[in-house]
Design a protein around this motif. Structure first.
Motif, PDB file in Angstrom:
ATOM      1  N   GLU A 191       1.141  -1.292   0.232  1.00 43.26           N
ATOM      2  CA  GLU A 191      -0.182  -0.028   0.010  1.00 43.26           C
ATOM      3  C   GLU A 191       1.131   1.119   0.191  1.00 43.26           C
ATOM      4  OE1 GLU A 191      -0.283  -2.409   2.049  1.00 43.26           O
ATOM      5  OE2 GLU A 191       0.089  -1.450   4.816  1.00 43.26           O
ATOM      6  N   ARG A 192       2.161   1.320   0.307  1.00 42.93           N
ATOM      7  CA  ARG A 192       2.749   2.263   0.307  1.00 42.93           C
ATOM      8  C   ARG A 192       4.130   2.297  -1.104  1.00 42.93           C
ATOM      9  NH1 ARG A 192       4.224   3.304   5.951  1.00 42.93           N
ATOM     10  NH2 ARG A 192       4.305   5.463   5.395  1.00 42.93           N
ATOM     11  N   LEU A 193       3.768   1.757  -1.897  1.00 40.12           N
ATOM     12  CA  LEU A 193       4.049   1.539  -3.116  1.00 40.12           C
ATOM     13  C   LEU A 193       4.416   3.078  -4.188  1.00 40.12           C
ATOM     14  CD1 LEU A 193       4.711  -2.650  -4.325  1.00 40.12           C
ATOM     15  CD2 LEU A 193       6.438  -0.759  -3.724  1.00 40.12           C
ATOM     16  N   SER A 194       3.239   3.158  -3.731  1.00 38.24           N
ATOM     17  CA  SER A 194       3.143   4.276  -4.654  1.00 38.24           C
ATOM     18  C   SER A 194       3.719   6.143  -4.412  1.00 38.24           C
ATOM     19  CB  SER A 194       1.322   4.933  -4.882  1.00 38.24           C
ATOM     20  OG  SER A 194       0.668   4.507  -3.360  1.00 38.24           O
ATOM     21  N   SER A 195       4.643   5.792  -3.170  1.00 41.53           N
ATOM     22  CA  SER A 195       5.014   6.808  -2.647  1.00 41.53           C
ATOM     23  C   SER A 195       6.801   6.348  -2.682  1.00 41.53           C
ATOM     24  CB  SER A 195       5.050   7.172  -1.021  1.00 41.53           C
ATOM     25  OG  SER A 195       3.703   6.731  -0.557  1.00 41.53           O
ATOM     26  N   TYR A 196       6.842   5.810  -3.784  1.00 40.10           N
ATOM     27  CA  TYR A 196       8.318   5.839  -4.174  1.00 40.10           C
ATOM     28  C   TYR A 196       8.452   5.409  -5.886  1.00 40.10           C
ATOM     29  CZ  TYR A 196       8.995   4.469   0.585  1.00 40.10           C
ATOM     30  OH  TYR A 196       8.916   4.666   2.636  1.00 40.10           O
ATOM     31  N   GLY A 197       9.667   5.659  -6.161  1.00 41.27           N
ATOM     32  CA  GLY A 197      10.635   4.459  -7.332  1.00 41.27           C
ATOM     33  C   GLY A 197      10.371   3.587  -6.938  1.00 41.27           C
ATOM     34  N   VAL A 198      10.029   2.968  -8.345  1.00 38.83           N
ATOM     35  CA  VAL A 198       9.188   1.040  -7.987  1.00 38.83           C
ATOM     36  C   VAL A 198      10.315   0.355  -9.269  1.00 38.83           C
ATOM     37  CG1 VAL A 198       8.063  -0.907  -7.596  1.00 38.83           C
ATOM     38  CG2 VAL A 198       7.717   1.466  -6.319  1.00 38.83           C
ATOM     39  N   ILE A 199      11.477  -0.398  -8.678  1.00 32.95           N
ATOM     40  CA  ILE A 199      12.097  -1.645  -9.778  1.00 32.95           C
ATOM     41  C   ILE A 199      11.494  -2.551  -9.935  1.00 32.95           C
ATOM     42  CG2 ILE A 199      14.204   0.285  -9.176  1.00 32.95           C
ATOM     43  CD1 ILE A 199      14.765  -3.344  -7.894  1.00 32.95           C
ATOM     44  N   SER A 221       7.530  -4.431  -8.915  1.00 35.91           N
ATOM     45  CA  SER A 221       8.026  -5.228  -7.921  1.00 35.91           C
ATOM     46  C   SER A 221       7.399  -5.132  -6.398  1.00 35.91           C
ATOM     47  CB  SER A 221       9.750  -5.759  -8.021  1.00 35.91           C
ATOM     48  OG  SER A 221      10.269  -4.605  -7.297  1.00 35.91           O
ATOM     49  N   GLU A 222       7.667  -5.477  -4.975  1.00 40.81           N
ATOM     50  CA  GLU A 222       7.954  -4.543  -4.087  1.00 40.81           C
ATOM     51  C   GLU A 222       9.104  -3.685  -3.286  1.00 40.81           C
ATOM     52  OE1 GLU A 222       6.844  -7.358  -0.961  1.00 40.81           O
ATOM     53  OE2 GLU A 222       4.454  -7.603  -2.536  1.00 40.81           O
ATOM     54  N   PHE A 223       9.598  -3.961  -4.550  1.00 41.38           N
ATOM     55  CA  PHE A 223      11.570  -2.741  -4.170  1.00 41.38           C
ATOM     56  C   PHE A 223      11.194  -1.050  -4.032  1.00 41.38           C
ATOM     57  CE2 PHE A 223      12.479  -7.048  -3.963  1.00 41.38           C
ATOM     58  CZ  PHE A 223      13.434  -7.994  -3.340  1.00 41.38           C
ATOM     59  N   GLY A 224      11.309  -0.427  -3.017  1.00 41.53           N
ATOM     60  CA  GLY A 224      11.510   0.807  -3.612  1.00 41.53           C
ATOM     61  C   GLY A 224      12.208   1.038  -3.729  1.00 41.53           C
ATOM     62  N   VAL A 225      12.919   2.208  -4.174  1.00 38.34           N
ATOM     63  CA  VAL A 225      14.267   3.200  -3.953  1.00 38.34           C
ATOM     64  C   VAL A 225      13.716   3.382  -3.390  1.00 38.34           C
ATOM     65  CG1 VAL A 225      15.582   4.668  -5.518  1.00 38.34           C
ATOM     66  CG2 VAL A 225      14.177   3.143  -6.440  1.00 38.34           C
ATOM     67  N   ILE A 226      14.726   4.125  -1.782  1.00 33.63           N
ATOM     68  CA  ILE A 226      15.638   4.806  -0.602  1.00 33.63           C
ATOM     69  C   ILE A 226      16.074   6.054  -1.547  1.00 33.63           C
ATOM     70  CG2 ILE A 226      14.448   3.113   0.782  1.00 33.63           C
ATOM     71  CD1 ILE A 226      17.118   2.440   1.363  1.00 33.63           C
ATOM     72  N   GLY A 227      16.336   6.669  -0.339  1.00 33.91           N
ATOM     73  CA  GLY A 227      17.188   7.872  -0.837  1.00 33.91           C
ATOM     74  C   GLY A 227      18.809   7.089  -0.774  1.00 33.91           C
ATOM     75  N   ARG A 228      19.482   6.498  -1.364  1.00 33.37           N
ATOM     76  CA  ARG A 228      20.658   6.034  -1.408  1.00 33.37           C
ATOM     77  C   ARG A 228      21.002   6.460  -3.125  1.00 33.37           C
ATOM     78  NH1 ARG A 228      19.381   8.384   2.764  1.00 33.37           N
ATOM     79  NH2 ARG A 228      20.590   7.912   5.027  1.00 33.37           N
TER      80      ARG A 228
END
Ligand code: G1P
Length: 284
Positions: free
Chosen positions: A165-173, A199-206
């Protein structure tokens, strides 16, 4: 292979989720107990071998440069009687260079990163650190990213599994195939609707990026909200030279959200025996 020695810190965002606190200070100066988010991020960078800090700032906010001001007078005053306080004023070792670049217009993360172009050599890779992704880990989160980027000379992003439910807040690969914690990336989408997330892998800030990313950023069109997305430039980099992802090995708190910010404070507080006892008592 040239060492990675420069890190870009986009700190010009509006911080709307923390208004009114962020009316006059950037959200990156909000503290986790007694230390601002940006200082944790800078310490992580320096520990990973970074010697040049590039802050992309909003022109109306000078608090970050004030925070990293060495304050020699105050330091001297504390040095004799309150040495523990003097030490706390040393926010950046003097030999580490700091550069402040005004973003000019708030046109998003990609636009912020583009402002660093003239400071990065053509044969150089550099780190991008979003200080509001607060990370607690045993291994410095930048180091595995740097190793993977240096080995492949490809843009490399840090990812973690994110609740659907939070994937739409991230860049997703879309990962191709994990080998240990590293994978080539087959697709990357900025803030997809859950049904379209690859996928379920969201990009985080690094991120660790090659100079070439600036070319892609310059060609990136503004999105529907008028922002230039770093993710869109990384999609082009993926089609060009390739893109990699490294799984984060640690605990991340999204301090761009109130929930993440409160949890990060609690997490750090629970590592201090006195604070821990007070919290446990107050909650019992
Ligand atoms: C930015 C990026 C997004 C990334 C996120 C990590 O979004 O655009 O791709 O997943 O940072 O924190 P923001 O949080 O600025 O909306």
């Amino acid at each position: 292979m040239k060492k990675i020695t420069k890190a870009v810190f986009p700190v010009g965002g509006m911080g709307t989720r923390f208004l009114p606190a962020t009316k006059s200070i950037p959200k990156e100066l909000l503290p986790i107990i007694d230390k601002p988010l940006i200082q944790y991020a800078v310490e992580e960078a320096i520990e990973a071998g970074i010697d040049t800090l590039i802050f992309i700032t909003s022109s109306s906010k000078h608090a970050i440069s004030d925070h990293f001001d060495p304050m020699p007078d105050l330091r001297e005053k504390f040095a004799e009687n309150k040495p523990h306080l003097a030490k706390k004023l040393d926010t950046i070792p003097l030999e580490v260079k700091r550069v402040f670049v005004p973003q000019g217009q708030p046109l998003g993360l990609g636009h912020a990163v583009l402002q660093a172009e003239t400071l990065i050599d053509e044969d150089e890779m550099f780190a991008v650190i979003l200080a509001d992704d607060f990370i607690q880990s045993e291994v410095n989160p930048l180091k595995p990213l740097m190793d993977a980027a240096i080995n492949s000379q490809q843009a490399t992003v840090s990812v973690e599994q994110v609740a659907q439910e939070r994937l739409s807040s991230y860049g997703v690969i879309a990962p191709k195939q994990w080998q240990n914690d590293v994978t080539k990336v087959d697709d990357i989408v900025e803030k997809p609707v859950v049904a379209d997330a690859p996928s379920e892998f969201g990009v985080i800030g690094r991120y660790v990026l090659p100079h070439k990313v600036f070319e892609y950023l310059k060609r990136t069109q503004q999105d529907h909200s008028g922002e230039i997305q770093l993710t869109d430039a990384l999609f082009e980099a993926m089609k060009g030279e390739g893109l990699q992802a490294v799984k984060l090995n640690g605990q991340r708190f999204d301090c761009g959200s109130q929930e993440g910010f409160v949890l990060a404070n609690l997490h750090v507080a629970m590592q201090d025996e006195d604070l821990k006892q007070s919290i446990l008592k107050a909650l019992s």
